[in-house]
Design an enzyme around this catalytic site. Structure first.
Site, PDB file in Angstrom:
ATOM      1  N   ASP A  99      97.493  42.877  28.499  1.00  0.00           N
ATOM      2  CA  ASP A  99      97.509  42.290  29.842  1.00  0.00           C
ATOM      3  C   ASP A  99      96.192  42.611  30.527  1.00  0.00           C
ATOM      4  OD1 ASP A  99      99.539  40.876  31.681  1.00  0.00           O
ATOM      5  OD2 ASP A  99      98.474  42.276  32.969  1.00  0.00           O
ATOM      6  N   ARG A 159      98.789  32.603  26.688  1.00  0.00           N
ATOM      7  CA  ARG A 159     100.134  33.200  26.655  1.00  0.00           C
ATOM      8  C   ARG A 159     100.964  32.695  25.477  1.00  0.00           C
ATOM      9  NH1 ARG A 159     102.137  35.151  32.088  1.00  0.00           N
ATOM     10  NH2 ARG A 159     100.231  36.065  32.862  1.00  0.00           N
ATOM     11  N   TYR A 163      94.553  42.149  42.453  1.00  0.00           N
ATOM     12  CA  TYR A 163      95.759  42.953  42.204  1.00  0.00           C
ATOM     13  C   TYR A 163      95.576  44.402  42.672  1.00  0.00           C
ATOM     14  CZ  TYR A 163      97.567  39.107  39.388  1.00  0.00           C
ATOM     15  OH  TYR A 163      98.037  37.889  38.988  1.00  0.00           O
ATOM     16  N   ARG A 194     107.442  34.818  26.640  1.00  0.00           N
ATOM     17  CA  ARG A 194     108.905  34.727  26.807  1.00  0.00           C
ATOM     18  C   ARG A 194     109.543  33.410  26.400  1.00  0.00           C
ATOM     19  NH1 ARG A 194     108.461  36.817  32.739  1.00  0.00           N
ATOM     20  NH2 ARG A 194     106.536  35.696  32.340  1.00  0.00           N
ATOM     21  N   ARG A 228     110.662  42.503  22.633  1.00  0.00           N
ATOM     22  CA  ARG A 228     110.524  43.127  23.952  1.00  0.00           C
ATOM     23  C   ARG A 228     111.773  43.960  24.270  1.00  0.00           C
ATOM     24  NH1 ARG A 228     111.722  41.338  29.023  1.00  0.00           N
ATOM     25  NH2 ARG A 228     110.250  41.743  30.717  1.00  0.00           N
TER      26      ARG A 228
HETATM   27  O1  CP3 Z   1      97.698  34.813  25.975  1.00  0.00           O
HETATM   28  C1  CP3 Z   1      98.360  35.679  25.368  1.00  0.00           C
HETATM   29  O2  CP3 Z   1      99.331  35.395  24.621  1.00  0.00           O
HETATM   30  C2  CP3 Z   1      97.923  37.133  25.459  1.00  0.00           C
HETATM   31  C3  CP3 Z   1      98.669  37.938  26.355  1.00  0.00           C
HETATM   32  C4  CP3 Z   1      98.417  37.918  27.848  1.00  0.00           C
HETATM   33  C5  CP3 Z   1      99.398  38.390  28.752  1.00  0.00           C
HETATM   34  N1  CP3 Z   1      98.843  38.399  30.001  1.00  0.00           N
HETATM   35  C6  CP3 Z   1     100.740  38.822  28.382  1.00  0.00           C
HETATM   36  C7  CP3 Z   1     101.766  38.871  29.425  1.00  0.00           C
HETATM   37  C8  CP3 Z   1      97.291  37.571  28.593  1.00  0.00           C
HETATM   38  C9  CP3 Z   1      95.974  36.940  28.148  1.00  0.00           C
HETATM   39  C10 CP3 Z   1      97.571  37.899  29.957  1.00  0.00           C
HETATM   40  C11 CP3 Z   1      96.607  37.734  31.055  1.00  0.00           C
HETATM   41  C12 CP3 Z   1      97.050  37.884  32.441  1.00  0.00           C
HETATM   42  N2  CP3 Z   1      97.914  38.800  32.948  1.00  0.00           N
HETATM   43  C13 CP3 Z   1      96.524  37.147  33.510  1.00  0.00           C
HETATM   44  C14 CP3 Z   1      95.432  36.117  33.414  1.00  0.00           C
HETATM   45  C15 CP3 Z   1      95.883  34.864  32.797  1.00  0.00           C
HETATM   46  C16 CP3 Z   1      96.756  34.046  33.676  1.00  0.00           C
HETATM   47  O3  CP3 Z   1      97.888  33.773  33.244  1.00  0.00           O
HETATM   48  O4  CP3 Z   1      96.301  33.626  34.736  1.00  0.00           O
HETATM   49  C17 CP3 Z   1      97.159  37.596  34.686  1.00  0.00           C
HETATM   50  C18 CP3 Z   1      96.930  37.069  36.086  1.00  0.00           C
HETATM   51  C19 CP3 Z   1      98.022  38.659  34.327  1.00  0.00           C
HETATM   52  C20 CP3 Z   1      98.853  39.495  35.217  1.00  0.00           C
HETATM   53  C21 CP3 Z   1     100.278  39.377  34.912  1.00  0.00           C
HETATM   54  N3  CP3 Z   1     100.868  39.814  33.753  1.00  0.00           N
HETATM   55  C22 CP3 Z   1     101.263  38.806  35.724  1.00  0.00           C
HETATM   56  C23 CP3 Z   1     101.015  38.195  37.087  1.00  0.00           C
HETATM   57  C24 CP3 Z   1     102.470  38.923  35.029  1.00  0.00           C
HETATM   58  C25 CP3 Z   1     103.837  38.563  35.538  1.00  0.00           C
HETATM   59  C26 CP3 Z   1     103.998  37.114  35.699  1.00  0.00           C
HETATM   60  C27 CP3 Z   1     104.740  36.575  34.550  1.00  0.00           C
HETATM   61  O5  CP3 Z   1     104.289  35.587  33.944  1.00  0.00           O
HETATM   62  O6  CP3 Z   1     105.808  37.145  34.307  1.00  0.00           O
HETATM   63  C28 CP3 Z   1     102.200  39.512  33.773  1.00  0.00           C
HETATM   64  C29 CP3 Z   1     103.167  39.812  32.698  1.00  0.00           C
HETATM   65  C30 CP3 Z   1     102.867  39.311  31.325  1.00  0.00           C
HETATM   66  N4  CP3 Z   1     101.673  39.411  30.685  1.00  0.00           N
HETATM   67  C31 CP3 Z   1     103.805  38.701  30.440  1.00  0.00           C
HETATM   68  C32 CP3 Z   1     103.128  38.426  29.254  1.00  0.00           C
HETATM   69  C33 CP3 Z   1     103.678  37.816  27.989  1.00  0.00           C
HETATM   70  C34 CP3 Z   1     105.275  38.458  30.736  1.00  0.00           C
HETATM   71  C35 CP3 Z   1     105.903  39.788  30.898  1.00  0.00           C
HETATM   72  C36 CP3 Z   1     107.230  39.969  30.217  1.00  0.00           C
HETATM   73  O7  CP3 Z   1     107.358  39.852  28.992  1.00  0.00           O
HETATM   74  O8  CP3 Z   1     108.143  40.312  30.990  1.00  0.00           O
END
Ligand code: CP3
Length: 372
Positions: A77, A27, A157, A31, A40
């Protein structure tokens, strides 16, 4: 094939010697970075960002311009696959992802089809656009990582329909109708393999499989459900492209007790969370005669402790691995390691914490290497 200016990350994944330990962060574009929040806001929403290759490219590069990182990761994602299957993905601010049509009936499960890759073109376009944006003076700065969720983590999910403390619906299906879960896992495994293959064709140079919820499973069920479906995926992946090997990184959060099982399924790198030290993991893999590289494993919450403590704890992760045997003769014990956090960086992390982390990884990993 463009020349790679910095190939430390790929070398470490493949267990080759490097001058300093490579670093990237799960990640890393997110944010905690004000510039991410600004992009964003322009895109209107998270999905607006992720589905627009120009925005996805912009945010992928943001952490690379701030910190000396050794790999880029595609901004996207894991839930793009179930979205392409027609489950209707939404991100609600503050609540995370949800699906309009979760898989709650036998009928819904039976209607599920392998994701149509043409619905995911925006992802592959982002991959090729990021590859182009990484070129500087005719050379590629650092390699690009592609990724997917694991079949089981996607199923969590898809069945529960949103994030959950216990993924009650997914686990209930597993215990009461394992045949239905298996059907979903098979379709997911084929979708994930096709998705990762297309990412490689578009320019991804390493692949990571995120099994975020594998660690929730009972011993035995993990191997049968999550690990077996990841093995199926790995068996279908291209392992070389443009004359370079494509390393596969496998991450099961909470999965350290299954390290010996994880080592058997064909991944090149095992990503560890913070529950097992890297020296212990290294010794276990060597005892199995499976000299795989490791990625990880600083607890992301250490990044809230201020620069001095961050430097100390980061050095401790490196010192610990430096005390273990080398992966192969001729290597330093620190070779075959990619520094990372044990899970994604928190959105509340002070950005300057990452500066302290990166400086320590570079300086301390060089100093330890020069001692022997
Ligand atoms: O690593 C990186 O920088 C690449 C981008 C990336 C995102 N999600 C961007 C994201 C990667 C590799 C993921 C993977 C992801 N997504 C996983 C597996 C990795 C982990 O963290 O366990 C999972 C379970 C998800 C599902 C997901 N996406 C959730 C549960 C959420 C909401 C929770 C949260 O942290 O807000 C997301 C949203 C998400 N994916 C964000 C980002 C940067 C935040 C969303 C936003 O900007 O509002």
């Amino acid at each position: 094939m463009s020349l790679l200016l910095n190939d430390r990350f790929l070398k470490a994944c493949l267990g080759e010697a490097v001058d300093q330990t490579p670093l990237w962060l799960m990640r890393q574009a997110g944010r905690y970075l004000p510039e991410y929040n600004a992009t964003r806001a322009r895109a209107g929403s998270f999905l607006g960002l992720a589905k627009n290759p120009a925005y996805a490219t912009e945010v992928t590069l943001q952490p690379l311009d701030r910190y000396p990182l050794d790999a880029a990761i595609l901004f996207s994602d894991i839930l793009t696959i179930p979205d392409a299957m027609g489950l209707g993905l939404k991100f609600t601010a503050g609540e995370g992802p949800s699906f309009d049509h979760p898989l709650r009936t036998e009928d819904a499960v039976k209607k599920l089809r392998i994701a149509d890759m043409s619905e995911l073109k925006y992802v592959f376009e982002a991959v090729s656009e990021i590859r182009k944006a990484l070129i500087q003076d005719g050379k590629q700065r650092i390699p690009l990582i592609g990724f997917s969720g694991s079949p089981w983590t996607l199923a969590c999910y898809m069945i529960d329909g949103s994030s959950s403390d216990d993924f009650r619906h997914a686990k209930t299906m597993m215990f009461s109708r394992p045949d239905l879960l298996q059907h979903i896992l098979d379709i997911n495994a084929q979708s994930v393999a096709a998705y990762l293959t297309e990412q490689v064709k578009a320019g991804a140079q390493a692949l990571m499989i995120f099994d975020t919820w594998g660690g929730m499973l009972p011993d035995g069920w993990y191997q049968k459900m999550s690990l077996a479906s990841m093995q199926k995926v790995i068996g279908l992946l291209p392992r070389e492209h443009e004359g370079r090997k494509i390393p596969v990184i496998m991450f099961t959060k909470g999965g350290a007790i299954w390290l010996n099982d994880m080592a058997q399924v064909g991944a090149d790198v095992i990503a560890m969370d913070w529950t097992m030290s890297l020296s212990r993991a290294r010794k276990q893999l060597l005892a199995l005669n499976k000299p795989l590289a490791l990625q990880g494993n600083l607890d992301p919450l250490i990044l809230f402790s201020g620069p001095a403590e961050i430097a100390k704890q980061t050095s401790m992760v490196l010192d610990d691995l430096a005390s273990a045997p080398a992966l192969k003769s001729g290597l330093h014990p620190l070779d075959g390691h990619v520094f990372n956090l044990g899970h994604g960086i928190s959105q509340f992390t002070p950005p300057e914490s990452v500066t302290a982390l990166a400086e320590t990884v570079i300086n301390h990993s060089k100093a330890l290497r020069s001692k022997q």
